[in-house]
Enzyme design. Sequence first.
Site, PDB file in Angstrom:
ATOM      1  N   TYR A  14      45.636  37.792  46.551  1.00 12.46           N
ATOM      2  CA  TYR A  14      44.969  39.083  46.441  1.00 12.46           C
ATOM      3  C   TYR A  14      43.615  39.070  47.145  1.00 12.46           C
ATOM      4  O   TYR A  14      43.000  38.039  47.344  1.00 12.46           O
ATOM      5  CB  TYR A  14      44.795  39.496  44.989  1.00 12.46           C
ATOM      6  CG  TYR A  14      44.410  38.369  44.078  1.00 12.46           C
ATOM      7  CD1 TYR A  14      43.119  37.858  44.119  1.00 12.46           C
ATOM      8  CD2 TYR A  14      45.335  37.803  43.200  1.00 12.46           C
ATOM      9  CE1 TYR A  14      42.761  36.818  43.287  1.00 12.46           C
ATOM     10  CE2 TYR A  14      44.980  36.751  42.370  1.00 12.46           C
ATOM     11  CZ  TYR A  14      43.693  36.263  42.422  1.00 12.46           C
ATOM     12  OH  TYR A  14      43.336  35.239  41.612  1.00 12.46           O
ATOM     13  N   SER A 253      34.197  39.780  38.729  1.00 13.84           N
ATOM     14  CA  SER A 253      35.285  38.809  38.703  1.00 13.84           C
ATOM     15  C   SER A 253      36.622  39.502  38.565  1.00 13.84           C
ATOM     16  O   SER A 253      36.747  40.538  37.925  1.00 13.84           O
ATOM     17  CB  SER A 253      35.071  37.852  37.530  1.00 13.84           C
ATOM     18  OG  SER A 253      36.303  37.277  37.145  1.00 13.84           O
ATOM     19  N   LYS A 254      37.644  38.926  39.167  1.00 16.75           N
ATOM     20  CA  LYS A 254      38.965  39.549  39.068  1.00 16.75           C
ATOM     21  C   LYS A 254      39.649  39.210  37.757  1.00 16.75           C
ATOM     22  O   LYS A 254      40.683  39.760  37.431  1.00 16.75           O
ATOM     23  CB  LYS A 254      39.835  39.117  40.242  1.00 16.75           C
ATOM     24  CG  LYS A 254      39.982  37.613  40.380  1.00 16.75           C
ATOM     25  CD  LYS A 254      40.339  37.253  41.815  1.00 16.75           C
ATOM     26  CE  LYS A 254      39.979  35.802  42.099  1.00 16.75           C
ATOM     27  NZ  LYS A 254      39.581  35.559  43.484  1.00 16.75           N
ATOM     28  N   ARG A 255      39.054  38.318  37.004  1.00 21.63           N
ATOM     29  CA  ARG A 255      39.704  37.880  35.765  1.00 21.63           C
ATOM     30  C   ARG A 255      39.234  38.609  34.516  1.00 21.63           C
ATOM     31  O   ARG A 255      39.653  38.300  33.424  1.00 21.63           O
ATOM     32  CB  ARG A 255      39.457  36.389  35.547  1.00 21.63           C
ATOM     33  CG  ARG A 255      40.068  35.533  36.609  1.00 21.63           C
ATOM     34  CD  ARG A 255      39.932  34.065  36.312  1.00 21.63           C
ATOM     35  NE  ARG A 255      39.972  33.301  37.534  1.00 21.63           N
ATOM     36  CZ  ARG A 255      41.053  33.169  38.292  1.00 21.63           C
ATOM     37  NH1 ARG A 255      42.189  33.727  37.916  1.00 21.63           N
ATOM     38  NH2 ARG A 255      41.022  32.479  39.412  1.00 21.63           N
TER      39      ARG A 255
END
Length: 525
Positions: A14, A253-255
């Site tokens: 991604y 953050s992607k998390r």
Amino acid sequence: MTVRTRFAPSPTGYLHIGGVRTALFNWLYSRKHGGQFILRIDDTDQQRNVQEALQPILDGFRWLGIDWDEGPEVGGPCGPYFQSQRGDRYRDAVRQLLQAGLAYRDYARPEEIQAERQAAEREKRPFRYSRRWMAQDDRQAAEWESAGRSAVIRLKMPTEGQCRFTDLIRGDVAFQWADEQDHVIQRADGTCLYHLASVVDDHDFGITHVIRAVEHLSNTPRQWFIAHALGWQPPQFAHLPYVAEPGSTQKLSKRKLAQYLKNADFRKLFEHGQRIADRIGLTVAADTFNPVIVDFYREVGYLPDALVNYLLLLGWSLDDRTEDFTRDQMIRDFSLERVNRAPASFDPQKLVAFEDRHMRSVPPNDKAAMVMPFLQQANLVGDSLTDAIRQRVVQILEAASDRIKVAGDILDYDDFFVADDQLAYDSQAWQKRLVKPTEAPERLARFRQRLATGEEFTAEAVEHLMQQFVLDESIGLGQIIHAVRVAVTGKAVGFGMFETLAILGREASIRRIDIALQRLASAST
RNA sequence: GGCCCCGUCGUCUAGCGGUCUAGGACACCGGCCUUUCACGCCGGCAACACGGGUUCGAGUCCCGUCGGGGUCACCA
């Protein structure tokens, strides 16, 4: 010297929005100076299927219109552009470092290093490896090896003085060499680590400017050291501030999707996308359908230019008022001097405002082309598009004007594409406009009779008709229009009523009112 | 904790010693327009983190404090 910049994603599957901004700034800088922009794949530590994890990233860049002169799929004179394929080159460099005495074989076991580190912590002094297991010569190395030890290669970093360099964004920066570590550059199995590989690649690719996120600022001394140790002039560095979370100063953050969803603006952005995704039957993968990831915007029909324009202004500005930039303008005006030093937080509302503004300037035919795949995926139109459908879509687009912010918003007008007897009714609107006003059904029936008369069925003609109807009934426009809207669209809101009826056409309009009247009649008995 | 970075409206920012009673944009709040939802128009709210210096004069320079953040891997 030709400017050469690079962006080095690792194939994770991604494209992070912060990464896109970094890539954009690199791309802009190279384009501005007539140089090249290179894509290099940092897959030194990847055991997964690289090609599969890389594709979404390349697709993302293509969609955004950020093209690369050298790299995957386009090749180039400095290839290969995958670090996993450049191991021999890195090992040569390590050998050179070893020969120059600027790196050494270290036979320490991980737990031994760990023990030293803990001891330092206990004594509250900064940790620095003692070099206890640094092999002085081949004999010692052989000895340790026969004792079952294996060696990693470490940098023999300076212990005094400082590393100074000029950062194009931050100005002069200095780090004490004494604070640095003897970083590992090659594992026991011969594979090399990121910092070494990165420096070697930047040199081999002729990179002149390393524009990257500020997280890398503290990595710069060791890379600076490696370059000099190899006899090279390091590139120029420019460290960008990171992109922060909405309403926070922490790094995006992607998390942390679940956490961001607690932010009202972020949630709105996400849910809007999710509604569209649901309608087109998109299987929403939790790790990519996320406003932090570029795929999200492509999937729900954002304009790449709007995203890029928004990202451009996240940490950079031209002056005190210019906000809208075409690609040519941003290439012309971009400069590292005007990059901000403080982190900029991601603001969903402002992004949407850019999307809205850009969407307004898209010509109807282009907008129709953007919107069509969504209608097809939602099974509202067939795969082969007839002229009649095209024409209807353009009519809807014109009537909806700036109500369509992203291409997927066309699905708000699905009622124009379903069969008359398949229309879904908003129950609240139905109650409020057709059930609760007791006179509504009869009035609607009378209006239906009027609709059947007259010659033309244009928006103007319908308006006339309705104005006359209102006069004759001695009521306000609002007392008929809402009932009609619910009857023919099933919805409480929409664009102009007269346009709506005109697009539907006389036949369908009348049929829909009849169906609504029947429903009302059967419900009341 | 060590090292490093950052600090102007809620958010993105302009400001590079005087023209700043701090400008723009998004958001927000009023009003107008109006068949709904939007749009549009008009108006409004809202910031130099704090304390010391330097200077005739500081948002702008220096120091300190506070606050926030990044980074400390045989990850990238």
